[in-house]
Design an enzyme around this catalytic site. Sequence first.
Site, short mmCIF file in Angstrom:
data_model
loop_
_atom_site.label_atom_id
_atom_site.label_comp_id
_atom_site.label_asym_id
_atom_site.label_seq_id
_atom_site.Cartn_x
_atom_site.Cartn_y
_atom_site.Cartn_z
N ASP A 198 0.84 -1.20 0.00
CA ASP A 198 0.00 0.00 0.00
C ASP A 198 0.88 1.25 0.00
O ASP A 198 2.05 1.20 0.41
CB ASP A 198 -0.89 -0.01 1.24
CG ASP A 198 -1.61 1.31 1.41
OD1 ASP A 198 -2.35 1.72 0.50
OD2 ASP A 198 -1.41 1.96 2.47
N ASP A 206 -0.45 5.16 0.70
CA ASP A 206 -0.75 6.20 1.69
C ASP A 206 -0.89 5.59 3.08
O ASP A 206 -1.74 4.73 3.30
CB ASP A 206 -2.04 6.94 1.28
CG ASP A 206 -1.98 8.42 1.64
OD1 ASP A 206 -1.28 8.78 2.59
OD2 ASP A 206 -2.64 9.20 0.94
#
Lengths: 261, 261
Positions: free
Chosen positions: B10, B12
């Site tokens: 991932d 953010d």
Amino acid sequence: MTTYNAYIIDLDGTMYRGNEPIAYAAAFVDTLVSEQIPYLFLTNNSSKTPAQVSHKLQQMGIPSTAEHVLTSSMATADYIKREHPQARCYVIGEEGLHEALKQEGLAVVEENSDFVIIGMDHSITYDSLSKACREVRHGAQLISTNADTTIPTDRGMEPGNGALTSVVSVSTGKQPTFIGKPETIIIDQALKRLDAEKPNTLMVGDNYDTDIGAGINAGIDTLMVFTGVTPFSCYPSLPVKPSYYVQNLSEWLPHIKKTAL
Amino acid sequence: MTTYNAYIIDLDGTMYRGNEPIAYAAAFVDTLVSEQIPYLFLTNNSSKTPAQVSHKLQQMGIPSTAEHVLTSSMATADYIKREHPQARCYVIGEEGLHEALKQEGLAVVEENSDFVIIGMDHSITYDSLSKACREVRHGAQLISTNADTTIPTDRGMEPGNGALTSVVSVSTGKQPTFIGKPETIIIDQALKRLDAEKPNTLMVGDNYDTDIGAGINAGIDTLMVFTGVTPFSCYPSLPVKPSYYVQNLSEWLPHIKKTAL
């Protein structure tokens, strides 16, 4: 059959469709006037002021003054004024909502609000929705003029205020308080304005979910007319039936008589 | 402990927060590079192109090319291309979504669409939402890049694409197909791009509902890091635990080793 001393009447689909008057709408209201029966037009439309609404009715030959009109915006402003007379309001909405809040002397602010109020807004932006979410997260109470998911227009069904409100409720996880039909809040206000009692008041409308639903929820009798949203073909499957139904309002004219008090 | 031959990571809250790199993010990816372990950055952000995303990572000293990036917009375009190679798409979204559809050779139209696609759009209007509703009522399939209800930004939590999509789903009564995390659609595409098998792939992320949820739903192992959305204090109440967790990515560096094949 009960005779009714006060009428609450829906507009769109009952008195007119868009800019076209519906047959017998004027005759219906004329009869109320000649029988000296009080009536109030009740609309979930939050965009217009009562003066604008009554002007439209007058142009269609339907007797009306601004005092005959209660919009979901007016009901929202009235509700907030009672809850918190010095309320600071962050507002998404059009002229009808801003005017109604002003009439009640409520402050419209950009931040540190007590209430976030959402009404129909054709100029809605991501920024306005984002600010509404921020205010709700900071503790403002979420109020929505009405929960309608669609609006019938000349261009077809368009998203209604309930659909716009869902952006804020889905993002913040806070459920709004809805004011308009079928909620009882707006019916209670209508009864107060009419100085009427529930047993002798009739709610007239075309939309089962909002108009007839409001009457059923509030415990007042309902007259359903099949000139608008809900077609007659749906009648058999309606879970709770209206008190009466007519194909158009001409059928009801013989029943408009004031009870001798 | 399983050793992992492929990493899905991932962005953010895991690699950066807004424009600030997260400590050990660069060291983490540097180690994957030196161990020759394939990795793919997976983001629900639908606004940016893969070139824009990899440029941002490079500026933070995190090794990346555009080929290391799979956005929810790319996954959406890929999904639609497989479903209907000549699809006509009505689109609400920003550059990343338009670019991804163009890459797949899909037509963007204003009417008579096969799919309505909703991605994050900071310039969203009532008119664009209304058109989306109209297209869905006319039979177009509703697709949404991701269901995120909020986005963390420098200005606080803002409404995410899932909240915007609700206008159309609430108004039309049609449920969207969501593509991004935690859906398995995007994970399946990531595995294909990595040419990886589920048992030896690790999903790394900070957000329980999206990142870890995607791994759990897809049946791949998960590494949760507490540098983003979900705080460590929530760990005890997580209904299904991640396979592993670390406070920050430095703790995982010793475990980055390729299985001898």
